[in-house]
Write an enzyme that holds these catalytic residues in place. Structure first.
Site, PDB file in Angstrom:
ATOM      1  N   ASP A 214       0.921  -1.152  -0.016  1.00 45.11           N
ATOM      2  CA  ASP A 214       0.014   0.034   0.001  1.00 45.11           C
ATOM      3  C   ASP A 214       0.959   1.235   0.102  1.00 45.11           C
ATOM      4  O   ASP A 214       0.748   2.219   0.702  1.00 45.11           O
ATOM      5  CB  ASP A 214      -0.968   0.137   1.251  1.00 45.11           C
ATOM      6  CG  ASP A 214      -1.948   1.147   1.104  1.00 45.11           C
ATOM      7  OD1 ASP A 214      -2.588   1.309   0.015  1.00 45.11           O
ATOM      8  OD2 ASP A 214      -2.470   1.606   2.258  1.00 45.11           O
ATOM      9  N   ASP A 236       3.410   2.239   7.966  1.00 49.35           N
ATOM     10  CA  ASP A 236       2.158   1.651   7.676  1.00 49.35           C
ATOM     11  C   ASP A 236       2.344   0.084   6.775  1.00 49.35           C
ATOM     12  O   ASP A 236       1.855   0.337   5.661  1.00 49.35           O
ATOM     13  CB  ASP A 236       1.119   2.363   7.021  1.00 49.35           C
ATOM     14  CG  ASP A 236      -0.412   1.773   7.467  1.00 49.35           C
ATOM     15  OD1 ASP A 236      -0.414   0.720   7.747  1.00 49.35           O
ATOM     16  OD2 ASP A 236      -1.338   2.466   7.027  1.00 49.35           O
TER      17      ASP A 236
END
Length: 334
Positions: A214, A236
């Site tokens: 991502d 993340d």
């Protein structure tokens, strides 16, 4: 040590309902963090996170350090899957590659469990999200992501998701299909099938490796240090999985701008300093965008019972929403 909270250490509920996860209390968060071996002042701030619950807490130490506590949404990842994410971050850090890795807790591990919820703790990283990425910045990012991919290629993941049309796309289409307005349903399904057929035909699963998954601009932070050039960090890794390496490129580029070719060239100039890249993979950027559109809509649908989602996405499931989604899907095929 925060004695008030220590007296409640054994009072955490044995399990939480989904409704309780949606509204974790300050007491619960602080007790969980302290039982993990980090004693806090009580200063507490919830941070933006749609999927998980993330908090910043100040520690009781002379330096006034802070930690970030991440509570994983129950039922999304197994403990083994989370551990693979953490192990990958540790591999990167051991080699001096810029990614924010979890801290060891009192149990000697990077994961603890509280009332059925897995928790990880991270040192607060002081960085900023870059407003723009220059061509020079993209070259630096290319080198950083090449380093990440060199580590990712060293072994396979057993428990993380596979980022392809079959595993991610078809499942998403099954979720969104019943929600589509009849006026556009056939067009939407035709576009989705074309995207997924393209991916299933052109993706070489045998070449899949561990990737961030991502890697958009919001997951890139810049560290400014006096007298030194800025450095980029990746954050993340919640969608860390097995997939094609180009999945970690395409979200960094402005696909609606005329200078995308310059951006891709700048990125690859840095990337290929450290790692070979088959430029045929660039043809996959369009269908991978389509896959993300499908997956994102299905993700919202599956989270709709979380009270925060109707507030964050008030136009979801309206006819206008699905028409915009259709246009976005069809644009990836042009």
């Amino acid at each position: 040590m925060n004695c008030d909270y220590m007296t409640k250490m054994n009072q955490l509920p044995s399990d939480l309902s989904p409704e309780q996860f949606y509204k974790l209390t300050p007491d619960f968060v602080i007790q969980a963090v302290e039982s993990s071996g980090f004693f806090v002042t009580g200063e507490y701030l919830q941070l933006n996170s749609y999927e998980n619950r993330v908090y910043r807490l100040s520690l009781e130490n002379p330096l006034g350090e802070q930690v970030i506590a991440k509570f994983y949404r129950p039922g999304r990842w197994s403990k083994d899957a989370i551990q693979e994410e953490h192990d990958f971050l540790d591999e990167l850090n051991q080699l001096g590659i810029h990614a924010v890795a979890p801290l060891r807790q009192k149990n000697g591990k990077t994961i603890s469990e509280h009332a059925g919820i897995y928790c990880a703790l991270f040192k607060k990283f002081v960085g900023r999200m870059p407003q723009e990425l220059s061509l020079s910045d993209l070259s630096k990012l290319g080198r950083l992501i090449a380093q990440v991919h060199n580590v990712g290629a060293a072994k396979k993941s057993k428990y993380r998701p596979i980022i392809d049309g079959e595993h991610m796309g078809r499942a998403a289409l099954n979720v969104v299909s019943p929600r589509l307005p009849s006026s556009i349903k056939e067009r939407y399904l035709n576009a989705a099938d074309e995207i997924l057929d393209w991916l299933e035909s052109d993706l070489d699963v045998s070449r899949f490796q561990r990737i961030h998954g991502d890697c958009h601009r919001g997951n890139v932070l810049m560290l400014d240090q006096a007298g030194k050039p800025p450095e980029f960090f990746l954050v993340d890794f919640d969608d860390f999985g097995m997939g094609p390496v180009v999945q970690d490129f395409w979200m960094l580029f402005r696909h609606d701008e005329d200078d995308i070719d310059d951006e891709v060239s700048a990125f690859l100039s840095g990337y290929t300093e450290l790692r070979d890249f088959d430029e045929d993979q660039l043809e996959l950027m369009g269908p991978l965008r389509g896959l993300r559109i499908l997956h994102y809509a299905a993700w919202i649908a599956k989270r709709w019972n979380d009270p925060s989602f109707p507030q964050i996405f008030p136009h979801f499931d309206t006819e206008a929403y699905w028409f915009d989604e259709l246009k976005a899907l069809e644009s990836t095929l042009s």
